[in-house]
Write an enzyme that holds these catalytic residues in place. Structure first.
Site, PDB file in Angstrom:
ATOM      1  N   ILE A  24      -1.280  -8.951   2.591  1.00  0.00           N
ATOM      2  CA  ILE A  24      -0.140  -8.040   1.764  1.00  0.00           C
ATOM      3  C   ILE A  24      -0.731  -6.502   1.407  1.00  0.00           C
ATOM      4  O   ILE A  24      -0.387  -5.527   1.796  1.00  0.00           O
ATOM      5  CB  ILE A  24       0.470  -8.703   0.637  1.00  0.00           C
ATOM      6  N   HIS A  25      -1.905  -6.493   0.464  1.00  0.00           N
ATOM      7  CA  HIS A  25      -2.597  -5.579   0.014  1.00  0.00           C
ATOM      8  C   HIS A  25      -3.456  -4.581   1.239  1.00  0.00           C
ATOM      9  O   HIS A  25      -3.392  -3.634   1.096  1.00  0.00           O
ATOM     10  CB  HIS A  25      -3.629  -5.853  -0.912  1.00  0.00           C
TER      11      HIS A  25
ATOM     12  N   HIS B  16     -10.823  -2.415  -4.799  1.00  0.00           N
ATOM     13  CA  HIS B  16      -9.814  -2.987  -3.632  1.00  0.00           C
ATOM     14  C   HIS B  16      -9.263  -1.558  -2.693  1.00  0.00           C
ATOM     15  O   HIS B  16      -8.576  -1.069  -3.067  1.00  0.00           O
ATOM     16  CB  HIS B  16      -8.237  -3.320  -4.461  1.00  0.00           C
TER      17      HIS B  16
ATOM     18  N   GLN C  75      -1.005  -0.174 -13.042  1.00  0.00           N
ATOM     19  CA  GLN C  75      -1.901   0.188 -14.561  1.00  0.00           C
ATOM     20  C   GLN C  75      -1.085   0.645 -15.349  1.00  0.00           C
ATOM     21  O   GLN C  75      -0.116   1.776 -15.221  1.00  0.00           O
ATOM     22  CB  GLN C  75      -3.162   0.809 -14.254  1.00  0.00           C
TER      23      GLN C  75
ATOM     24  N   ASN D 118      -6.311   0.721  -1.817  1.00  0.00           N
ATOM     25  CA  ASN D 118      -5.203   0.330  -2.645  1.00  0.00           C
ATOM     26  C   ASN D 118      -5.645   1.240  -3.654  1.00  0.00           C
ATOM     27  O   ASN D 118      -6.868   1.217  -4.298  1.00  0.00           O
ATOM     28  CB  ASN D 118      -5.068  -1.102  -3.183  1.00  0.00           C
TER      29      ASN D 118
ATOM     30  N   ASP E 237      -8.134 -10.241  -7.226  1.00  0.00           N
ATOM     31  CA  ASP E 237      -7.563  -9.354  -8.111  1.00  0.00           C
ATOM     32  C   ASP E 237      -6.293 -10.280  -8.753  1.00  0.00           C
ATOM     33  O   ASP E 237      -5.162  -9.454  -8.830  1.00  0.00           O
ATOM     34  CB  ASP E 237      -6.981  -8.259  -7.418  1.00  0.00           C
TER      35      ASP E 237
END
Length: 392
Positions: free
Chosen positions: A254-255, A220, A147, A223, A278
């Site tokens: 992955i996340h 999420h 972000q 994360n 996402d």
């Protein structure tokens, strides 16, 4: 009255084990469903027949956190681009989604809210949009992820009112560790907006307090949040241990590591997990380097499955909902009978549309997805209309 009869489907519902049977759609709503055989009267009176060939019939996926794809983004505030995003979603079994913003200026965010709101109630060969999800801008810059830190700020009552007046907001992510943001949460909660803790460095105590201000989910899981330690459980520990929180999770492996997904399943179970993609602007495109609207870059790598900014930070995903459901079901060591609601019903409940959609129940919209044994989407149905059918 148009009648569509789906035959030979493995049907998943909230109140009984899955079964092989039939489902009848009347004028876009689920009229009835039962185990085989199909009554002769239904066969005589049906206008359309769909043979599911023993495949899995689930409620259509509901993705409440997804920014864009194919080079387009919610922040473009462009109706033609938003339509392309919505059309892409149905090819992956999504029947409802919340276009999700990025942290940006007030003016850009208002334009995005208005554009999304104009789509509410529209029907066609694209996924339904009940409103917008604001991911930011009221975050903690220490947990910014990808972000834009230049636009991360504390909430004010004036800006919150500007957003609420601009259109239909179904969900917002906020960092709850700041008093100004808790005051904003009170305003959004009063307006009926679902509130999530996201991009936050909150403590366990902060998360306890956030529950009193209407927070009911985390953005999420694992994360963009303070991690678990044995002396300070942080946001992750609060999310996993407190019954008041539902956890979004990106299951692209992955996340969140497969083992971390398994822990989430063991802690939260079938009722408190919401699978999200996402997805961001380059999702669905080949490997390469792609510009954002501000001229900066995303990098797509690993056969289109991993998205990063040049610094190496993960920036959203290229996941699709059917892959996320497959990964999560396998990583949880669970069955589809247990996990299906994580891709639909739990999200519908979180944003207050579960009386209309999100599960196979009589009277609800016939929003459905048909999957083969490898979780490939074979057909997507929205309010009784087949909006996508695989050619393979």
């Amino acid at each position: 009255m148009r009648r569509t009869l789906i035959q030979n489907a493995r049907i998943y519902t909230p109140d009984r084990p899955s079964f092989t049977g039939w489902l009848l759609i009347k004028d876009g709503k689920i009229a009835d469903f039962r185990e085989n055989p199909v009554p002769e009267e239904l066969i005589r009176n049906a206008d359309e027949f769909i043979d599911a060939a023993g495949q899995d019939l689930l409620p259509g996926f509901i993705d409440i956190h997804t920014h864009g794809c194919l080079g387009f983004c919610t922040m473009d505030a462009d109706p033609e681009k938003l339509l392309k995003i919505a059309s892409f979603h149905v090819t992956h079994g999504v029947t409802t989604f919340l276009p999700t913003t990025m942290t940006d200026t007030t003016e850009s965010t208002v334009r995005a809210i208005r554009c999304v709101t104009d789509f509410v109630g529209k029907r066609g060969d694209f996924a339904k949009i009940p409103g917008v999800h604001l991911e930011g801008p009221f975050f903690n810059a220490e947990r910014c992820g990808a972000q834009d830190t230049a636009n991360i700020r504390r909430a004010t009552a004036g800006e919150c009112k500007t957003f609420l007046d601009a259109g239909i907001i179904k969900r917002i992510a906020i960092a709850p560790e700041f008093p100004e943001n808790l005051a904003a949460a009170d305003l959004f909660h009063e307006a009926g907006v679902s509130i999530s803790a996201g991009h936050t460095n909150a403590t366990y105590a902060d998360m306890t307090e956030a529950l009193r201000h209407g927070f009911r989910s985390v953005t999420h899981l694992y994360n963009g949040m303070s991690s678990f330690t044995h002396r300070e459980p942080g946001v992750a520990g609060a999310a996993l241990s407190m019954d008041g929180y539902t956890c979004e999770i990106i299951c692209d492996n992955i996340h969140s590591h497969p083992g971390a997904q398994n822990i989430a399943w063991r802690c939260k179970g079938a009722e408190k997990i919401v699978l999200i993609t996402d997805m961001i602007r380059p999702s669905g495109l080949p490997d390469g380097r792609y510009p954002q609207a501000d001229g900066s870059e995303f990098i797509v790598s690993h056969n289109g499955t991993e998205l990063r900014i040049p610094s190496g930070v993960l920036a959203g995903s290229a996941l699709t909902m059917e892959r996320g459901l497959k990964n999560f079901t396998e990583n949880a060591n669970a069955s589809l009978e247990e996990t299906w609601r994580c891709s639909s019903l739990n999200a519908a409940r979180l944003i207050g549309i579960d009386s209309q959609t999100g599960s196979i129940e009589k009277g609800k919209a016939a929003d459905l997805v048909l999957l083969d044994s490898e979780y490939n989407v074979k057909r997507t149905i929205i309010e009784g209309n087949s909006v996508f059918a695989s050619q393979g």
